[in-house]
Scaffold this motif. Structure first.
Motif, PDB file in Angstrom:
ATOM      1  N   UNK C  12       0.765  -1.245   0.000  1.00  0.00           N
ATOM      2  CA  UNK C  12       0.000   0.000   0.000  1.00  0.00           C
ATOM      3  C   UNK C  12       0.798   1.299   0.000  1.00  0.00           C
ATOM      4  N   UNK C  13       1.694   1.512   0.971  1.00  0.00           N
ATOM      5  CA  UNK C  13       2.325   2.829   1.049  1.00  0.00           C
ATOM      6  C   UNK C  13       3.160   3.144  -0.189  1.00  0.00           C
ATOM      7  N   UNK C  14       3.816   2.132  -0.743  1.00  0.00           N
ATOM      8  CA  UNK C  14       4.695   2.374  -1.881  1.00  0.00           C
ATOM      9  C   UNK C  14       3.926   2.652  -3.159  1.00  0.00           C
ATOM     10  N   UNK C  15       2.612   2.409  -3.132  1.00  0.00           N
ATOM     11  CA  UNK C  15       1.854   2.518  -4.370  1.00  0.00           C
ATOM     12  C   UNK C  15       1.674   3.954  -4.824  1.00  0.00           C
ATOM     13  N   UNK C  16       1.689   4.888  -3.887  1.00  0.00           N
ATOM     14  CA  UNK C  16       1.558   6.280  -4.292  1.00  0.00           C
ATOM     15  C   UNK C  16       2.833   6.702  -5.024  1.00  0.00           C
ATOM     16  N   UNK C  17       2.689   7.254  -6.245  1.00  0.00           N
ATOM     17  CA  UNK C  17       3.888   7.570  -7.015  1.00  0.00           C
ATOM     18  C   UNK C  17       4.680   8.689  -6.349  1.00  0.00           C
ATOM     19  N   UNK C  18       5.964   8.510  -6.337  1.00  0.00           N
ATOM     20  CA  UNK C  18       6.786   9.461  -5.603  1.00  0.00           C
ATOM     21  C   UNK C  18       7.331  10.574  -6.491  1.00  0.00           C
ATOM     22  N   UNK C  19       7.323  10.379  -7.810  1.00  0.00           N
ATOM     23  CA  UNK C  19       7.946  11.310  -8.730  1.00  0.00           C
ATOM     24  C   UNK C  19       7.264  12.661  -8.759  1.00  0.00           C
ATOM     25  N   UNK C  20       7.796  13.566  -9.599  1.00  0.00           N
ATOM     26  CA  UNK C  20       7.193  14.897  -9.645  1.00  0.00           C
ATOM     27  C   UNK C  20       5.859  14.865 -10.380  1.00  0.00           C
ATOM     28  N   UNK C  21       5.548  13.736 -11.053  1.00  0.00           N
ATOM     29  CA  UNK C  21       4.315  13.681 -11.828  1.00  0.00           C
ATOM     30  C   UNK C  21       3.130  13.146 -11.039  1.00  0.00           C
ATOM     31  N   UNK C  22       3.138  13.327  -9.739  1.00  0.00           N
ATOM     32  CA  UNK C  22       1.962  12.875  -9.017  1.00  0.00           C
ATOM     33  C   UNK C  22       0.852  13.889  -9.244  1.00  0.00           C
ATOM     34  N   UNK C  23      -0.380  13.435  -9.043  1.00  0.00           N
ATOM     35  CA  UNK C  23      -1.540  14.240  -9.394  1.00  0.00           C
ATOM     36  C   UNK C  23      -1.470  15.623  -8.730  1.00  0.00           C
ATOM     37  N   UNK C  24      -1.047  15.639  -7.452  1.00  0.00           N
ATOM     38  CA  UNK C  24      -1.042  16.910  -6.736  1.00  0.00           C
ATOM     39  C   UNK C  24      -0.113  17.930  -7.390  1.00  0.00           C
ATOM     40  N   UNK C  25       1.088  17.481  -7.775  1.00  0.00           N
ATOM     41  CA  UNK C  25       2.047  18.414  -8.383  1.00  0.00           C
ATOM     42  C   UNK C  25       1.559  18.942  -9.714  1.00  0.00           C
ATOM     43  N   UNK C  26       0.871  18.061 -10.473  1.00  0.00           N
ATOM     44  CA  UNK C  26       0.374  18.516 -11.767  1.00  0.00           C
ATOM     45  C   UNK C  26      -0.664  19.605 -11.571  1.00  0.00           C
ATOM     46  N   UNK C  27      -1.547  19.402 -10.593  1.00  0.00           N
ATOM     47  CA  UNK C  27      -2.564  20.413 -10.319  1.00  0.00           C
ATOM     48  C   UNK C  27      -1.898  21.713  -9.879  1.00  0.00           C
ATOM     49  N   UNK C  28      -0.901  21.609  -8.996  1.00  0.00           N
ATOM     50  CA  UNK C  28      -0.210  22.813  -8.527  1.00  0.00           C
ATOM     51  C   UNK C  28       0.447  23.548  -9.692  1.00  0.00           C
ATOM     52  N   UNK C  29       1.055  22.795 -10.595  1.00  0.00           N
ATOM     53  CA  UNK C  29       1.679  23.402 -11.765  1.00  0.00           C
ATOM     54  C   UNK C  29       0.664  24.140 -12.614  1.00  0.00           C
ATOM     55  N   UNK C  30      -0.508  23.513 -12.784  1.00  0.00           N
ATOM     56  CA  UNK C  30      -1.572  24.095 -13.575  1.00  0.00           C
ATOM     57  C   UNK C  30      -2.037  25.407 -12.948  1.00  0.00           C
ATOM     58  N   UNK C  31      -2.181  25.402 -11.618  1.00  0.00           N
ATOM     59  CA  UNK C  31      -2.627  26.604 -10.910  1.00  0.00           C
ATOM     60  C   UNK C  31      -1.586  27.708 -11.077  1.00  0.00           C
ATOM     61  N   UNK C  32      -0.306  27.337 -10.999  1.00  0.00           N
ATOM     62  CA  UNK C  32       0.755  28.336 -11.136  1.00  0.00           C
ATOM     63  C   UNK C  32       0.718  28.965 -12.529  1.00  0.00           C
ATOM     64  N   UNK C  33       0.532  28.131 -13.546  1.00  0.00           N
ATOM     65  CA  UNK C  33       0.430  28.657 -14.910  1.00  0.00           C
ATOM     66  C   UNK C  33      -0.721  29.641 -15.012  1.00  0.00           C
ATOM     67  N   UNK C  34      -1.851  29.264 -14.415  1.00  0.00           N
ATOM     68  CA  UNK C  34      -3.025  30.132 -14.459  1.00  0.00           C
ATOM     69  C   UNK C  34      -2.739  31.473 -13.792  1.00  0.00           C
ATOM     70  N   UNK C  35      -2.029  31.411 -12.668  1.00  0.00           N
ATOM     71  CA  UNK C  35      -1.778  32.624 -11.916  1.00  0.00           C
ATOM     72  C   UNK C  35      -0.986  33.637 -12.729  1.00  0.00           C
ATOM     73  N   UNK C  36      -0.099  33.142 -13.592  1.00  0.00           N
ATOM     74  CA  UNK C  36       0.714  34.068 -14.389  1.00  0.00           C
ATOM     75  C   UNK C  36       0.046  34.461 -15.701  1.00  0.00           C
ATOM     76  N   UNK C  37      -0.979  33.701 -16.099  1.00  0.00           N
ATOM     77  CA  UNK C  37      -1.570  33.903 -17.418  1.00  0.00           C
ATOM     78  C   UNK C  37      -1.969  35.348 -17.699  1.00  0.00           C
ATOM     79  N   UNK C  38      -2.733  36.004 -16.798  1.00  0.00           N
ATOM     80  CA  UNK C  38      -3.179  37.363 -17.137  1.00  0.00           C
ATOM     81  C   UNK C  38      -2.015  38.334 -17.297  1.00  0.00           C
TER      82      UNK C  38
END
Lengths: 344, 248, 615
Positions: C12-38
């Motif tokens: 179980x514990x090892x199943x969560x992906x550890x790399x930078x491509x985990x769902x949370x980081x992708x969402x954070x990246x998306x939010x950051x892009x949005x913040x700079x867009x305007x």
């Protein structure tokens, strides 16, 4: 409001109600046989009316090219299937219908002189637009025929949207009215009936009787009813659901186009008029629970009369009244059905 | 004797579950062949696959023609008829309309003599004639079965496949149905009979197959299987160890 | 098969992906892009993003409604209109009547708009939601048109020319009167909506909502109020639409009826379906694709055709047909494949407090009793004067040849159907007229002859639906993650039941990937999760291999030992004979024998029934 106005309104209501009744019948038929809620029914009305109008103006209607294009798509699909190893039985006849017929018709319309006869124009309109019904079934619905009702409904709405866009492309944003079949006026007591209204009523009644005979007497009609009752049973009798689907769409397109030809001299039809007309047929069909033909026809008359009276009292709210009518109907339906069922 | 139907290595899977594995059966012309077996053995699945209601692998040879992908409409037109377990009648249509629809593909091919067939069907099932204007949905269980068989006969089939014709019927009516099955053979119809009522089926059939967990476990002349103790095992599970071995 | 095994067997514990491509980081990246867009994009693109955000909010509601819940509305544009017109009227009228004058600020107008929308949605929903599937969409087209014409017809709403002079929204004194500014508000609302929707779906109520599509009968029998769940998502979808309308009105600073017509409603549905109606992020993808495509087609098509007009709808319609033919899940799965982000597996907290259990009735107490049950269908007598009883700590088998009326009897016993005469008593109470939910609450739980589970949900979550009645947290706590303590207890209970029936290694596998026999076992685990005192099992051994049958037999014996009453309908004689305490044999709708397995096996009437009596 005096009695004369009431009579005139009733008479108008019955005339449009007769057309809604035809459409409601087509909708109930299509739904019970194929489970498709046929939103584009109204587009066939508009295509019929406007194709007729273009023929009267001596122009080649865009619907002809639509027929050719759809035929080419179907032929391509059939050929592709045979190339992939499917049986080539019946390929020749299906290519004849999907390619030969539209091209022949295109040649006829383009090279023969335009006729002034209303009957010839009407026949030509039917010959051009009605075959798009079964072609539409083949292209849009047959590949997903076993899908849930909801998916079929979304496909249906998508086709409606495309057909409205194509209507604008073919016929432009201008509305059109065609020449009446009969210019006479009839006096019936204090009310006078226009010739075209008599035409609409007679033709609708005739078509309803013809459909009744078709479903009650002919084996093809019975087979369609049987498919609606029990698809597997009908398959075991050798009646294929694909054939049933095409036949149903042919009938629905025929009813739609004929309605269009009938009302085009009475009302100005625009490329997007069909939607509202078709939906009024739907309100009637829903009154019949999408299953009962007689109740749907009665509902259609009710819708027609309600519409004509509300256009007199509060014309701005005409559509609001008609579509709000559906609410008490749905309440009544929801009170009479209360078990949990799985939506397949 | 010529075989009207030859099925070889028919397999059907529902998802990961194989409901029928490598079933091979033959039906000789003019014979009654029965497939017996307990519930869930795959009998209905086999009939549905043969007529093309279900996708399958394997080959079906009907009346000398090889059907690589059996197709219902085509096979019905070639003379195969199925009376399904659920009867599949048109409940809100009259008995006579149901019968007429049985002759649909004949009508479509221009054969207008189905009225004569209807008279024959009424002769075999006088009850149906009495009820001919009644809606099929209002018939009793036995009458429904008669209508289902009668409707299939309207197609003048070369091969009639019956799925559990005795299902849910009282003994007296079951006996009547089996009498009619024997009568049909006398009239020259080949019959493939799927039954859970093993004794009745074996009494009327020429040849029999026993289907268990999707595979043919035994076959032989019906008379020989009638007294085979293993057949009784299969049905009552009296220490039926071979069943476990098959399942495992 | 093997692939599911190995995937499910990951610790179980090892199943969560550890790399930078985990769902949370992708969402954070998306939010950051949005913040700079305007700050970096030209005005045109910011406007485009604003419209994408507004449309995505409506489409998100439809994802919940259509993709998850299997309901469809073509009338969402009308709800957008309700939100927009409410704020337009309240914020522009100079002389509001006293009782509503407090709502002339945009924020208060939002609250009024949401309340009004909820009211309309509840009324419309109570009219149409109980009907079978296709009436709802037809109803939505009808009221969509009605509301549209009403906006145009009412003088107080400015008729077809609309209302103008709507003030901008201000946040803590910052006035959002430019597209670049309101951009932040739109996307903040949207991301919040996405987040709360995601939270909701991953909860007790969320599982009930996800069961709506194809699992209603099952969910009801586990105690889920499916009509309530339908109403909940219908109202949520309407509220999302109204919020979008409110933002729209303050972005445009002007409203007229055109953007609220039924064809716009259809376009919203297209966005949800094209994006991928099952995925929360699909709403943004779909809104983006359709909005950008529309912009582009509106430039090009009139040039190609040589006349002006809304020709993009031709393409949209055809595109929808193609998507439904070729890619039913929409475009989102294609996007998702580009970024290999694995969703983290659900954590099971072994330390969570166990759920309370009802005391088991004493062994030997009669739990279920059928008295002279007769069921007729027209002239057909499916059950005739059937009587039987099941006691606590006993396994009773109901057997008989095909067509004997066992399934009908099972339906009478489980309360799915009501006998024509006679009665069924569960712990002394008649169950006649009680719905499946009430019966589930009493402690009866069942499996189905044709397996009913949600194939795309994990084994764990399927079983957790069984524990629905043992939790109480509703929608709002779920959306804001205030339900975690209870959720941990529910999941722990579900995990225990999964382990108990021996499916532990498949805990996180999709239920649909299991073999049929395992799916039957899963149904038993789900039934057990409801803490029942009676189990009704419909052919539990069908499709099981020998080893699995033995394991199932052991499990049932253990449950019997704990005092459970078990009734099973079965065809597998070997299985029945070695396991059960008593047997009831049926034929032609009647009981022909009852007794110990050995006795019944020798009974001539039974032999006759199974081998056939006609010579």
């Amino acid at each position: 409001m005096d009695l004369d106005i009431a009579l005139i309104l009733t008479q108008d209501g019955i005339t449009s109600g007769a057309v809604y009744a035809l459409l409601a019948l087509a909708l109930v038929l299509v739904f019970s046989v194929t489970r498709v809620i046929f939103i584009p029914q109204g587009e066939f009305v508009a295509y019929g009316a406007l194709t007729m109008a273009m023929l009267q103006q001596g122009k080649v209607p865009g619907t002809l090219w639509l027929l050719v294009a759809m035929g080419v798509c179907v032929a391509a699909l059939d050929l592709f299937r045979v190339l992939r190893g499917a049986s080539s039985d019946g390929l020749a006849s299906s290519l004849g219908w999907s390619l030969g017929y539209p091209l022949l018709l295109a040649a006829l319309v383009n090279f023969l002189p335009a006729s002034d006869s209303l009957l010839v124009q009407a026949a030509l309109t039917l010959a051009i637009v009605v075959p798009t019904g079964p072609l539409l079934y083949r292209l849009a619905f047959q590949p997903v025929a076993e899908s849930p009702v909801l998916v079929l409904l979304i496909v249906s709405v998508a086709i409606h949207v495309s057909m409205v866009g194509l209507g604008l492309l073919f016929f432009g944003a201008e509305g059109a009215r065609t020449q009446p079949f009969l210019d006479a006026q009839f006096a019936l007591g204090s009310v006078s009936l226009s010739g075209q209204q008599v035409w609409v009523l007679l033709a609708s009644a005739g078509l309803i009787v013809a459909l009744w005979l078709f479903f009650g007497r002919s084996l093809y009609g019975k087979a369609l009813r049987a498919t609606a009752l029990n698809r597997n049973g009908a398959r075991l009798m050798g009646f294929s659901p694909v054939f049933a689907g095409k036949l149903t769409f042919l009938l629905a397109a025929f009813i739609g186009v004929l309605s269009g030809i009938l009302i085009a001299p009475v009302t100005t039809i625009y490329y997007d008029t069909g939607f509202l007309i078709g939906l009024k047929g739907f309100v009637a069909a829903i009154i019949g629970g999408l299953a009962s033909f007689p109740v749907a026809a009665g509902g259609a008359l009710l819708v027609g009369i309600l519409e004509s009276f509300s256009s007199f009292w509060a014309s701005a709210y005409k559509e609001v009244f008609v579509f709000t009518l559906i609410i008490p109907v749905l309440v009544w339906r929801s009170l009479t059905s209360h078990h949990i069922e799985e939506d397949e | 004797m010529r075989n009207i139907l030859e099925v070889s290595d028919l397999c059907v899977s529902y998802g990961k579950v194989e409901a029928l594995s490598n079933a091979s059966i033959k039906v000789g012309e003019g014979q009654i062949v029965t497939v017996i077996g307990p519930n869930g053995a795959g009998k209905t699945t086999m009939l549905s696959a043969i007529i093309g209601l279900l996708g399958s692998r394997g080959t079906v040879n009907f009346d000398g023609r090889l059907e690589t992908t059996p197709d219902v409409e085509h096979l019905v037109a070639c003379g195969m008829s199925l009376v399904p377990e659920k009867r599949e009648l048109f409940g809100e249509m009259s008995v006579e309309d149901n019968l007429e629809l049985g002759a649909f593909h004949r009508y479509r091919n221009g054969d207008r003599r189905y009225r004569e067939t209807m008279a024959e069907v009424y002769e075999i099932f006088p009850r149906l004639k009495e009820r001919r204007t009644q809606m099929a949905g209002t018939l009793s269980g036995g009458e429904r079965q008669m209508l289902a068989v009668g409707r299939a006969l309207m197609a003048k089939p070369k091969l009639l496949m019956l799925d559990e014709p005795s299902l849910g019927l009282a003994p007296l009516i079951t006996r009547e149905i089996f009498r009619i099955i024997a009568e049909l053979r006398r009239r020259g119809v080949s019959i493939l009979l799927v039954e859970q009522n093993a004794r009745a089926a074996l009494a009327v059939a020429d040849y029999a197959y026993v289907l268990e967990t999707g595979a043919v476990a035994m076959e032989g002349p019906a008379a020989a299987l009638r007294d085979d103790p293993r057949v009784i095992d299969t049905y009552l599970g009296l220490g039926g160890k071979h069943q476990d071995m098959l399942a495992a | 098969m093997n692939t599911t095994r190995s995937a499910a067997a990951l610790p179980l514990p090892a199943a969560a992906p550890a790399g930078i491509f985990c769902a949370r980081n992708i969402v954070l990246g998306f939010v950051a892009l949005l913040a700079f867009a305007p700050a970096v994009l030209p005005e045109f693109y910011v406007t485009l993003l604003n419209y994408i955000g507004l449309a995505a909010m409506v489409a998100l509601g439809l994802v919940l409604l259509t993709g998850v819940g299997g309901l469809t509305s073509f009338g969402q544009a009308a709800f957008v209109g309700v939100g927009a017109y409410t704020t337009a009227v309240l914020t522009t009228s100079a002389n509001l009547p006293g009782w509503i004058a407090w709502a002339s600020s945009p924020w208060l107008a939002l609250l009024v708009g949401l309340a009004l929308t909820a009211l309309i949605a509840v009324i419309l929903g109570s009219l149409t939601l109980r009907l079978s599937g296709h009436y709802l969409p037809l109803g939505t087209i009808a009221w969509g048109i009605s509301l549209y014409f009403m906006f145009g017809a009412m003088e107080s709403l400015g008729g077809h020319s609309g209302l103008s002079g709507i003030p901008p929204i201000s946040v803590f004194g910052w006035t959002l009167d430019e597209g670049r500014e309101i951009f932040y508000l739109i996307w903040a609302f949207l991301l919040l909506a996405v987040l709360t929707t995601q939270n909701l779906l991953d909860s007790r109520e969320g599982r009930a909502i996800r069961a709506l599509k194809g699992g209603q009968v099952m969910a009801e029998s586990m105690g889920v109020d499916t009509s309530r769940a339908r109403m909940i998502i219908f109202v949520i979808a309407a509220l999302h639409a109204a919020t979008s309308g409110w933002l729209f009105a303050h972005l445009q600073r002007f409203v007229n009826p055109t953007p609220f017509g039924v064809h716009v409603g259809i376009e919203y549905l297209f966005m949800a379906v094209v994006g991928g109606a099952g995925q929360v992020w699909g709403a943004i993808a779909g809104a983006g694709v359709i909005t950008i495509l529309k912009q582009w087609l509106q430039d090009w098509l009139p040039a190609i055709f040589g006349t002006a007009g809304n020709f993009e709808v031709i393409v949209f319609g055809l595109m929808m047909v193609l998507v439904l033919h070729r890619a039913k899940d929409g475009l989102w799965p294609l996007f998702a494949r580009l970024v290999p982000a694995a969703a983290p597996l659900r954590k099971i907290d072994a330390a969570a407090k166990p759920l309370p259990r009802k005391p088991m009735p004493p062994a030997g107490e009669v739990i279920l009793e059928a008295k002279n049950v007769t069921r007729k269908f027209g002239g057909l007598v499916a059950n005739n004067e059937m009587s039987l009883s099941v006691k606590a700590g006993e396994i009773l088998a109901l057997i008989g040849p095909n067509g004997a009326g066992k399934s009908t009897m099972f339906n009478q016993l489980s309360g799915v159907d009501t006998p024509t005469s006679g009665e069924v008593l569960f712990r002394g109470q008649s169950i006649a007229g009680k719905d499946s939910r009430a019966i589930a609450r009493l402690g009866m739980s069942r499996s189905f002859q044709h397996v009913r589970l949600l194939p795309k949900m994990s084994v764990l979550e399927n079983v957790a639906i069984g524990a629905h009645l043992r939790g109480s947290q509703g929608v709002i706590p779920a959306a804001w993650r205030l339900d975690r303590a209870e959720e941990a207890r529910l999941l722990r209970e579900a995990a225990l039941q999964v382990e108990r029936v021996g499916l532990g290694e498949f805990m996180h596998a999709e239920a649909g990937s299991l073999a049929l026999g395992q799916q039957r076992i899963l149904e038993i685990a789900r039934a057990l999760a409801s803490d029942p005192c009676l189990l009704l099992l419909d052919e539990p051994a069908a499709g099981l291999r020998l080893k699995e049958k033995q394991a199932l037999g052991d499990l049932l014996r253990r449950l019997r030992g704990e005092g459970m009453a078990i009734l099973l309908v079965e065809h597998d004689m070997d299985f029945v004979m070695g396991l059960v305490d008593r047997v009831v044999v049926m034929e032609f709708g009647q009981k022909i024998a009852e007794g110990l397995p050995e006795e019944v096996q020798k009974n001539p009437a039974v032999l006759e029934a199974y081998l056939g009596g006609v010579e």
